[in-house]
Design a protein around this motif. Structure first.
Motif, PDB file in Angstrom:
ATOM      1  N   UNK A 456      -0.700  61.991  10.599  1.00  0.00           N
ATOM      2  CA  UNK A 456      -1.446  60.979  11.347  1.00  0.00           C
ATOM      3  C   UNK A 456      -2.680  61.590  12.005  1.00  0.00           C
ATOM      4  N   UNK A 457      -2.565  62.809  12.529  1.00  0.00           N
ATOM      5  CA  UNK A 457      -3.702  63.455  13.189  1.00  0.00           C
ATOM      6  C   UNK A 457      -4.864  63.656  12.219  1.00  0.00           C
ATOM      7  N   UNK A 458      -4.555  64.013  10.980  1.00  0.00           N
ATOM      8  CA  UNK A 458      -5.617  64.208   9.995  1.00  0.00           C
ATOM      9  C   UNK A 458      -6.252  62.881   9.597  1.00  0.00           C
ATOM     10  N   UNK A 560      -2.086  54.959  36.858  1.00  0.00           N
ATOM     11  CA  UNK A 560      -1.645  55.300  35.509  1.00  0.00           C
ATOM     12  C   UNK A 560      -1.685  54.050  34.643  1.00  0.00           C
ATOM     13  N   UNK A 561      -2.475  54.085  33.577  1.00  0.00           N
ATOM     14  CA  UNK A 561      -2.655  52.896  32.732  1.00  0.00           C
ATOM     15  C   UNK A 561      -1.812  52.957  31.469  1.00  0.00           C
ATOM     16  N   UNK A 562      -1.656  54.141  30.920  1.00  0.00           N
ATOM     17  CA  UNK A 562      -0.886  54.333  29.679  1.00  0.00           C
ATOM     18  C   UNK A 562      -0.030  55.578  29.850  1.00  0.00           C
ATOM     19  N   UNK A 563       1.046  55.718  29.068  1.00  0.00           N
ATOM     20  CA  UNK A 563       1.968  56.846  29.258  1.00  0.00           C
ATOM     21  C   UNK A 563       1.289  58.206  29.108  1.00  0.00           C
ATOM     22  N   UNK A 564       1.593  59.085  30.032  1.00  0.00           N
ATOM     23  CA  UNK A 564       0.977  60.413  30.067  1.00  0.00           C
ATOM     24  C   UNK A 564       1.208  61.170  28.766  1.00  0.00           C
ATOM     25  N   UNK A 565       2.464  61.220  28.308  1.00  0.00           N
ATOM     26  CA  UNK A 565       2.786  62.045  27.148  1.00  0.00           C
ATOM     27  C   UNK A 565       2.114  61.536  25.878  1.00  0.00           C
ATOM     28  N   UNK A 566       1.895  60.219  25.789  1.00  0.00           N
ATOM     29  CA  UNK A 566       1.244  59.667  24.599  1.00  0.00           C
ATOM     30  C   UNK A 566      -0.257  59.976  24.599  1.00  0.00           C
ATOM     31  N   UNK A 567      -0.851  59.962  25.790  1.00  0.00           N
ATOM     32  CA  UNK A 567      -2.268  60.314  25.886  1.00  0.00           C
ATOM     33  C   UNK A 567      -2.472  61.786  25.530  1.00  0.00           C
ATOM     34  N   UNK A 568      -1.540  62.635  25.939  1.00  0.00           N
ATOM     35  CA  UNK A 568      -1.640  64.053  25.602  1.00  0.00           C
ATOM     36  C   UNK A 568      -1.565  64.232  24.095  1.00  0.00           C
ATOM     37  N   UNK A 569      -0.672  63.505  23.435  1.00  0.00           N
ATOM     38  CA  UNK A 569      -0.590  63.570  21.973  1.00  0.00           C
ATOM     39  C   UNK A 569      -1.899  63.112  21.334  1.00  0.00           C
ATOM     40  N   UNK A 570      -2.456  62.023  21.854  1.00  0.00           N
ATOM     41  CA  UNK A 570      -3.716  61.511  21.306  1.00  0.00           C
ATOM     42  C   UNK A 570      -4.849  62.513  21.522  1.00  0.00           C
ATOM     43  N   UNK A 571      -4.892  63.142  22.687  1.00  0.00           N
ATOM     44  CA  UNK A 571      -5.946  64.117  22.963  1.00  0.00           C
ATOM     45  C   UNK A 571      -5.893  65.268  21.965  1.00  0.00           C
ATOM     46  N   UNK A 572      -4.682  65.719  21.633  1.00  0.00           N
ATOM     47  CA  UNK A 572      -4.551  66.766  20.631  1.00  0.00           C
ATOM     48  C   UNK A 572      -5.082  66.331  19.275  1.00  0.00           C
ATOM     49  N   UNK A 573      -4.850  65.054  18.928  1.00  0.00           N
ATOM     50  CA  UNK A 573      -5.373  64.522  17.665  1.00  0.00           C
ATOM     51  C   UNK A 573      -6.895  64.412  17.696  1.00  0.00           C
ATOM     52  N   UNK A 574      -7.442  63.962  18.814  1.00  0.00           N
ATOM     53  CA  UNK A 574      -8.896  63.791  18.922  1.00  0.00           C
ATOM     54  C   UNK A 574      -9.613  65.136  18.993  1.00  0.00           C
ATOM     55  N   UNK A 575      -8.905  66.175  19.408  1.00  0.00           N
ATOM     56  CA  UNK A 575      -9.487  67.516  19.379  1.00  0.00           C
ATOM     57  C   UNK A 575      -9.759  67.941  17.942  1.00  0.00           C
ATOM     58  N   UNK A 576      -8.885  67.527  17.013  1.00  0.00           N
ATOM     59  CA  UNK A 576      -9.072  67.846  15.602  1.00  0.00           C
ATOM     60  C   UNK A 576     -10.278  67.119  15.016  1.00  0.00           C
ATOM     61  N   UNK A 577     -10.622  65.941  15.570  1.00  0.00           N
ATOM     62  CA  UNK A 577     -11.800  65.216  15.089  1.00  0.00           C
ATOM     63  C   UNK A 577     -13.047  66.073  15.252  1.00  0.00           C
ATOM     64  N   UNK A 578     -13.118  66.801  16.387  1.00  0.00           N
ATOM     65  CA  UNK A 578     -14.280  67.641  16.672  1.00  0.00           C
ATOM     66  C   UNK A 578     -14.179  68.979  15.943  1.00  0.00           C
ATOM     67  N   UNK A 579     -12.980  69.494  15.805  1.00  0.00           N
ATOM     68  CA  UNK A 579     -12.813  70.807  15.179  1.00  0.00           C
ATOM     69  C   UNK A 579     -12.851  70.747  13.655  1.00  0.00           C
ATOM     70  N   UNK A 580     -12.277  69.668  13.082  1.00  0.00           N
ATOM     71  CA  UNK A 580     -12.119  69.633  11.633  1.00  0.00           C
ATOM     72  C   UNK A 580     -12.649  68.356  10.983  1.00  0.00           C
ATOM     73  N   UNK A 581     -12.995  67.350  11.797  1.00  0.00           N
ATOM     74  CA  UNK A 581     -13.325  66.053  11.230  1.00  0.00           C
ATOM     75  C   UNK A 581     -14.790  65.692  11.333  1.00  0.00           C
ATOM     76  N   UNK A 582     -15.046  64.405  11.598  1.00  0.00           N
ATOM     77  CA  UNK A 582     -16.405  63.861  11.543  1.00  0.00           C
ATOM     78  C   UNK A 582     -17.254  64.223  12.752  1.00  0.00           C
ATOM     79  N   UNK A 583     -16.638  64.806  13.800  1.00  0.00           N
ATOM     80  CA  UNK A 583     -17.388  65.094  15.020  1.00  0.00           C
ATOM     81  C   UNK A 583     -17.727  66.562  15.219  1.00  0.00           C
TER      82      UNK A 583
END
Length: 744
Positions: A456-458, A560-583
């Motif tokens: 999913x992250x990719x 707190x608007x959304x679950x902490x642990x889910x945002x942390x998971x999303x942040x890790x995925x969005x880090x890959x966008x900048x490191x390996x993806x379109x950003x």
């Protein structure tokens, strides 16, 4: 037996009664019909007197149709007028617009004013006669004759513009322009023009012509960050408007059409040419003779040299709107003269404007793009910079705070976060890039092909449209409508307020968002899932220096608007966008983790990059006001590059913070410990040094002691802004003054 019953006296009497009733009904109906026929004949004979034929009949028919259409139009106009007149509900509407605000940046340097200057407002009767005539001759010659809308002038402007195939003359009266300044934004929509017209009529009914002209001259934007003709006279000529010469008055009157284009400190030849047009207008309008203007034409005005002075007008407009809301909510009491310390970082603001202008100048033609906007914000909502467009003088419409555009794939993090919140997905969950349809809607990837199975992250890093649509179906357990409703709910939790159209294409960003709100929603991805409300005002003081409002004290805390642990998971995925993806172009180098997402809409009408470090971030948008398609611009090109160039500069010399929940790599930890990053590592110019947080706190303690000794009384500008002496090094072209409590 039956014969005996029917011949009884009672039965006979009943029969006679029924017969009479029947006869009465018959006669009544006959009489009613006869009378109706007679009335109709009388009516027909009466109407026959009005019978017309030939051309008279045509005129009557046209008049009837006109009356019908007029009544229908009146109903429509009343409906349209409702929204306009709601803006005038408050009895003190004029008092609310009479705020006089001096703005300071986060370091205490004065950066501009908004509103009318109460102490400096000059009565209309003290203006030079030729200045008033120059304004009327150029802006609204029929001002004292029309009822708020100059029908003749508008028709003339439409005719001239049609012949010239462009906008040569404006059709708005002074009253209409005042209505816009008092009640409306600079948004270019039909709704705004309709409201403007109704409000102009309302102003004409409630104010005299002199009051309207006075209010207009006190509030109109004159370039150089000056609002009102008195402020403009001081800025450009260093004198009161009461003392300007005819040549200077002509130059001031010429600014109304395009304040930046004709501002003398920007383009003196253009300003003088425009002033010459104004002088000719005085003759054409019959206000002056050719012999009276010849001296001014031969000796044009010479302004003060202010080429190095700029004002963060986009930011100040947003901040002033925030102050007006606080005043309307009663949080500032009856105070109308205010000093506001903002979260503005003047250096970052200037850098953002320079980068956008440079990119549009050098690459705008090849990409066929004319506009851009940007917001720089901290994860708690403190807005450091706002660029609302390319040229504030040409258009004061703030594309960063008031415009809404399709976000494209930069919308997908909301989809992925909602999917993570269902518990069905993790960043490592395998998804398949394959042909995907919902009914007649079939989605395709930007590349045109399909990549098969991947984590999913990719899928997020590659910005696959098919996976986003599949996720919307899975979120709703097979019902995409239910899934989209949950995605919209996630957006609402994060602060997106624009109407999100529930269509199958919603997950790939086909519904409009506001850049400022989009930036604030992304802040939740690095602050642990807290809803971020943008703000500009850090402290507000009255003219006596008394503290009226402090954001950290008076504003509601982040929730707190959304679950902490889910945002942390999303942040890790969005880090890959900048490191390996379109950003990839948004990378800030070793030592600073960055999360982000690119976005490109169908037909290349919009291109986005939104991203954050743990310290700050925001969104960048490129596009055209008329929605013309660009030339193959994607979010990973100019938007991501612009974000990098601004953020590389902004991160110098500030305390670096990690992204909440993400474990920084050792190099990032070393950078945070070093409390700064070398500019060469970021590929950015050297940023001027600023005081450390400890130094600012020391100055704050000195300020407190000075207040205690002085009895706690000081003017607004002798408070926080006066802590640093005139000899201290400056952090911007505006000057450097430290303020207590600054968060660098």
């Amino acid at each position: 037996m039956f014969e005996r019953f029917s011949s009884s006296p009672i039965v006979k009497r009943i029969k006679r009664i029924l017969l009479r009733i029947d006869a009465l009904i018959d006669s009544s109906m006959f009489d009613s019909g006869r009378r109706s026929r007679e009335l109709y004949e009388d009516f027909s004979a009466f109407m026959e007197r009005f019978h017309v034929s030939g051309f008279s009949r045509v005129a009557v028919e046209l008049s009837c149709e006109a009356l019908t259409l007029g009544l229908a139009g009146g109903v429509v106009l009343l409906a349209l007028a409702g929204s306009a007149f709601q803006m005038t509900n408050e009895n003190d509407w004029l008092k609310q617009t009479d705020l006089a605000v001096t703005f300071l940046d986060r370091y205490g340097a004065e950066v501009g004013q908004r509103g009318i200057k109460h102490d400096d407002s000059v009565p209309l009767e003290q203006y030079p006669d030729y200045l008033i005539k120059a304004v009327l001759a150029t802006e609204d010659r029929r001002f004292y004759e029309h009822f708020g809308i100059d029908v003749i002038g508008t028709a003339r402007a439409l005719t001239v513009n049609a012949r010239s195939s462009g906008v040569v003359q404006g059709g708005s009266s002074i009253t209409q322009q005042l209505a816009k300044n008092l009640f409306l934004s600079n948004e270019r929509t039909i709704t705004r023009k309709i409201n403007e017209a109704f409000l102009a009529l309302w102003l004409e009914h409630h104010l005299t012509k002199r009051e309207i002209l006075q209010l207009y001259l006190d509030r109109v934007y004159m370039g150089g960050g000056a609002f009102g003709i008195q402020a403009a006279a001081e800025f450009y000529f260093g004198k009161s408007v009461k003392d300007v010469t005819l040549a200077e008055a002509a130059m001031l009157a010429g600014l109304f059409k395009a304040p930046t284009k004709y501002a003398p400190h920007n383009n003196l030849p253009a300003a003088r040419a425009r002033a010459n047009d104004v002088l000719n207008n005085l003759v054409d309008a019959g206000f002056m003779t050719p012999s009276q203007i010849i001296a001014a034409q031969r000796s044009p005005a010479t302004p003060i040299d202010r080429k190095r002075e700029t004002a963060p007008d986009w930011y100040l407009d947003y901040a002033f709107g925030e102050i007006r809301k606080l005043a309307a909510a009663g949080k500032l009491g009856d105070n109308r003269v205010l000093a506001v310390r903002t979260a503005l970082d003047s250096n970052v603001q200037k850098r953002a404007e320079e980068v956008i202008e440079k990119n549009l100048r050098e690459q705008g033609r090849s990409y066929r793009v004319k506009q851009a906007a940007m917001v720089v914000m901290e994860p708690d909502g403190a807005v450091r910079a706002i660029v609302g467009g390319r040229d504030y003088g040409a258009s004061q419409f703030n594309r960063a705070t008031d415009g809404s555009r399709q976000p494209g794939s930069s919308f997908k993090p909301y989809v992925y976060l909602t999917a993570l919140m269902t518990g069905k997905y993790k960043p490592t969950t395998i998804v398949t890039d394959r042909p995907t349809c919902i009914g007649n809607y079939c989605v395709h990837n930007y590349s045109g092909g399909y990549a098969g199975s991947m984590p999913l992250a990719m899928a997020l890093a590659k910005s696959l449209n098919t996976v986003a649509i599949q996720l919307s179906q899975a979120i709703g357990n097979g019902d995409s409508r239910v899934g989209r409703a949950k995605i919209i709910d996630t957006c609402r939790r994060l602060g997106i307020t624009t109407p999100l159209e529930d269509t199958p294409s919603l997950p790939v960003g086909q519904s409009d968002v506001i850049l400022l709100e989009h930036s604030a929603a992304y802040a939740a991805f690095v602050n642990g899932g807290k809803k971020t409300t943008p703000y500009a005002a850090v402290e507000i003081r009255n003219r006596q220096g008394e503290l009226l409002y402090r954001h950290d004290r008076d504003a509601p805390p982040q929730q707190q608007a959304v679950p902490y642990e889910k945002v942390v998971e999303l942040a890790g995925m969005m880090k890959k966008v900048v490191e390996e993806g379109t950003g990839k172009r948004a990378q800030l180098g070793e030592g600073i983790d960055v999360i982000g997402k690119t976005g490109t809409t169908n037909g290349y009408k919009d291109a986005w990059f939104c991203g954050y470090s743990g310290t700050m971030g925001g969104c960048v948008w490129y596009g055209n006001d008329d929605n013309d398609p660009m030339n193959n611009m994607t979010g990973g090109t100019l938007p991501a590059g612009t974000w990098h160039d601004v953020m590389a500069y902004a991160h110098q010399g500030v305390p670096l913070k990690p992204i909440v929940g993400l474990k920084p790599d050792p190099k990032a930890a070393d950078a945070v410990a070093a409390n700064g990053v070398k500019p060469l590592e970021l590929g950015a110019p050297q940023r001027p040094a600023t005081l450390s947080k400890g130094a600012v706190q020391a100055l704050e303690s000195i300020q407190l002691k000075i207040r205690t000794i002085g009895g706690g009384k000081q003017s607004a500008l002798e408070g926080p802004a006066a802590l640093a002496s005139q000899d201290e090094p400056r952090n911007s072209s505006q000057g450097f003054r430290a303020v207590g409590g600054v968060i660098q």
